[in-house]
Design an enzyme around this catalytic site. Structure first.
Site, PDB file in Angstrom:
ATOM      1  N   SER A 110       0.866  -1.178   0.000  1.00 44.11           N
ATOM      2  CA  SER A 110       0.000   0.000   0.000  1.00 44.11           C
ATOM      3  C   SER A 110       0.895   1.218   0.000  1.00 44.11           C
ATOM      4  CB  SER A 110      -0.865   0.015   1.263  1.00 44.11           C
ATOM      5  OG  SER A 110      -1.402   1.309   1.468  1.00 44.11           O
ATOM      6  N   TYR A 137      -0.419  -1.687  10.385  1.00 45.05           N
ATOM      7  CA  TYR A 137      -0.640  -1.860   8.932  1.00 45.05           C
ATOM      8  C   TYR A 137       0.530  -1.249   8.152  1.00 45.05           C
ATOM      9  CZ  TYR A 137      -3.325  -1.457   4.487  1.00 45.05           C
ATOM     10  OH  TYR A 137      -3.768  -1.537   3.188  1.00 45.05           O
TER      11      TYR A 137
HETATM   12  N1  NAP Z   1      -8.756  -0.852  -1.245  1.00 43.19           N
HETATM   13  C1  NAP Z   1      -7.786   0.025  -1.215  1.00 43.19           C
HETATM   14  O1  NAP Z   1      -7.981   1.223  -1.440  1.00 43.19           O
HETATM   15  C2  NAP Z   1      -6.381  -0.414  -0.891  1.00 43.19           C
HETATM   16  C3  NAP Z   1      -5.370   0.553  -0.813  1.00 43.19           C
HETATM   17  C4  NAP Z   1      -4.076   0.166  -0.538  1.00 43.19           C
HETATM   18  C5  NAP Z   1      -3.797  -1.172  -0.345  1.00 43.19           C
HETATM   19  N2  NAP Z   1      -4.777  -2.096  -0.411  1.00 43.19           N
HETATM   20  C6  NAP Z   1      -4.434  -3.499  -0.180  1.00 43.19           C
HETATM   21  O2  NAP Z   1      -5.019  -4.281  -1.191  1.00 43.19           O
HETATM   22  C7  NAP Z   1      -5.386  -5.544  -0.659  1.00 43.19           C
HETATM   23  C8  NAP Z   1      -6.848  -5.820  -0.943  1.00 43.19           C
HETATM   24  O3  NAP Z   1      -7.652  -4.858  -0.316  1.00 43.19           O
HETATM   25  P1  NAP Z   1      -9.247  -4.830  -0.573  1.00 43.19           P
HETATM   26  O4  NAP Z   1      -9.745  -3.616   0.106  1.00 43.19           O
HETATM   27  O5  NAP Z   1      -9.508  -5.016  -1.990  1.00 43.19           O
HETATM   28  O6  NAP Z   1      -9.741  -6.182   0.082  1.00 43.19           O
HETATM   29  P2  NAP Z   1     -10.457  -6.565   1.464  1.00 43.19           P
HETATM   30  O7  NAP Z   1     -11.883  -6.261   1.273  1.00 43.19           O
HETATM   31  O8  NAP Z   1      -9.756  -6.037   2.639  1.00 43.19           O
HETATM   32  O9  NAP Z   1     -10.117  -8.129   1.505  1.00 43.19           O
HETATM   33  C9  NAP Z   1     -10.904  -9.010   0.939  1.00 43.19           C
HETATM   34  C10 NAP Z   1     -10.336 -10.402   0.840  1.00 43.19           C
HETATM   35  O10 NAP Z   1      -9.351 -10.793   1.818  1.00 43.19           O
HETATM   36  C11 NAP Z   1      -9.774 -11.991   2.458  1.00 43.19           C
HETATM   37  N3  NAP Z   1      -9.251 -12.046   3.826  1.00 43.19           N
HETATM   38  C12 NAP Z   1      -9.225 -11.022   4.713  1.00 43.19           C
HETATM   39  N4  NAP Z   1      -8.633 -11.418   5.855  1.00 43.19           N
HETATM   40  C13 NAP Z   1      -8.264 -12.716   5.684  1.00 43.19           C
HETATM   41  C14 NAP Z   1      -7.608 -13.684   6.496  1.00 43.19           C
HETATM   42  N5  NAP Z   1      -7.207 -13.389   7.740  1.00 43.19           N
HETATM   43  N6  NAP Z   1      -7.414 -14.913   5.995  1.00 43.19           N
HETATM   44  C15 NAP Z   1      -7.836 -15.235   4.753  1.00 43.19           C
HETATM   45  N7  NAP Z   1      -8.447 -14.362   3.926  1.00 43.19           N
HETATM   46  C16 NAP Z   1      -8.658 -13.114   4.386  1.00 43.19           C
HETATM   47  C17 NAP Z   1     -11.296 -11.911   2.360  1.00 43.19           C
HETATM   48  O11 NAP Z   1     -11.853 -13.183   2.454  1.00 43.19           O
HETATM   49  P3  NAP Z   1     -13.272 -13.450   3.187  1.00 43.19           P
HETATM   50  O12 NAP Z   1     -14.257 -13.631   2.079  1.00 43.19           O
HETATM   51  O13 NAP Z   1     -13.002 -14.660   3.960  1.00 43.19           O
HETATM   52  O14 NAP Z   1     -13.580 -12.265   4.053  1.00 43.19           O
HETATM   53  C18 NAP Z   1     -11.489 -11.314   0.972  1.00 43.19           C
HETATM   54  O15 NAP Z   1     -11.362 -12.283  -0.043  1.00 43.19           O
HETATM   55  C19 NAP Z   1      -5.034  -5.499   0.826  1.00 43.19           C
HETATM   56  O16 NAP Z   1      -3.756  -6.045   1.019  1.00 43.19           O
HETATM   57  C20 NAP Z   1      -4.986  -4.013   1.121  1.00 43.19           C
HETATM   58  O17 NAP Z   1      -4.126  -3.727   2.201  1.00 43.19           O
HETATM   59  C21 NAP Z   1      -6.078  -1.758  -0.678  1.00 43.19           C
END
Ligand code: NAP
Length: 258
Positions: free
Chosen positions: A148, A161
């Site tokens: 991130s 984080y």
């Molecule tokens: N969205 C943003 O703006 C943003 C910005 C910077 C970085 N990121 C990074 O991008 C990545 C994805 O973010 P997101 O917002 O798209 O997704 P998210 O909604 O946080 O994560 C969704 C996925 O992660 C799984 N998950 C979460 N905790 C878990 C655990 N302990 N064990 C196994 N599976 C787990 C969930 O499965 P379940 O179905 O089981 O819940 C789901 O498939 C992350 O690493 C985040 O830090 C995102």
């Protein structure tokens, strides 16, 4: 004279490759999985719930894309090992699971800090240990660790984080140094502000509006805008890109506001 290499679209095809994308039941992981599958990869979706993955598998199947699913909790290493070792050869790992803890550092107990580091960072190392030996044996592999922009640009209320995400970029570089001669590349992918389900409340808040205005693009990214960068890192086209952190943030981290 050597034959010219056909760059497009051949160097972006993933036919014959299998990609595991952790945390792909929704959000950025789901977008990355669709992108890699459209490029020809067999994708392994992942989450904690088979029920939540089932509709995603159905969507893939309707689109004629090749997909399977693995379910395990990141902190459960025996379950992780069993699922990953039972999945057959994995050529591309996208470690995308990243839990957040938005409390001030004083409210985060050492055990909470350690748990988040374990799920976000140590689990990446554990996964790489499972998939890298096969990649090295086959002389081809792609390790992509989703970090991130907060890994480099700290913000208040995200100490564990931020530490985990900074660690993931460093881990990608360390793996690049160790695996560079094996045909396996290791890179980090660094998203900025993406309009995923998880961010829905934040986007609607005054803080979310400030983030939108902080971005030179003056908008949150649509989730699918991560997929092209992930495909590039996973593709043959990126064969000499190693140890890099690819930022996809509309210019946030390249700029400041006075
Ligand atoms: N969205 C943003 O703006 C943003 C910005 C910077 C970085 N990121 C990074 O991008 C990545 C994805 O973010 P997101 O917002 O798209 O997704 P998210 O909604 O946080 O994560 C969704 C996925 O992660 C799984 N998950 C979460 N905790 C878990 C655990 N302990 N064990 C196994 N599976 C787990 C969930 O499965 P379940 O179905 O089981 O819940 C789901 O498939 C992350 O690493 C985040 O830090 C995102």
């Amino acid at each position: 004279m050597s034959r010219p290499v056909s760059i497009f679209p051949d160097q972006f095809r993933l036919n014959g490759r299998t990609a595991l994308i952790t945390g792909s039941a929704r959000g950025l992981g789901w977008e990355i999985a669709q992108g890699l599958a459209q490029a020809g990869a067999r994708v392994l979706l992942h989450g904690r719930s088979a029920e939540r993955l089932a509709p995603r598998l159905a969507t893939m199947s309707r689109a004629g894309l090749d997909a399977g699913a693995l379910t395990f909790e990141m902190a459960d290493r025996p379950a992780m090992r069993q699922a990953v070792m039972g999945a057959g050869p994995i050529d591309i790992l996208v470690h995308n699971v990243g839990e957040r803890d938005r409390r001030p550092f004083a409210e985060i107990e050492p055990e909470d800090f350690a748990r988040l580091i374990d799920v976000d960072l140590v689990a990446a190392h554990a996964l790489v240990k499972l998939v890298a030996p096969g990649m090295i044996e086959r002389r081809w592999g792609r390790l992509i660790l989703v970090t991130s922009i907060v890994g480099d640009l700290a913000t208040p209320g995200a100490s564990s984080y931020t530490a985990a995400k900074g660690g993931l970029s460093a881990l990608a570089r360390a793996l690049a140094a160790e695996l560079g001669a094996t045909g396996v590349t290791s890179n980090a992918l660094s998203p900025g502000f993406f309009a995923t389900e998880t961010n829905a409340q934040l986007i609607a808040s005054p803080a979310g509006e400030r983030q939108r205005l902080r971005c030179p693009a003056k908008r949150w990214a649509a989730p699918h805008e991560i997929a092209g960068a992930a495909l590039f890192l996973a593709s043959p086209a990126a064969s000499y890109v190693n140890g890099h952190t690819l930022t996809v943030d509309g210019g946030v981290s390249a700029t400041y506001q006075a």
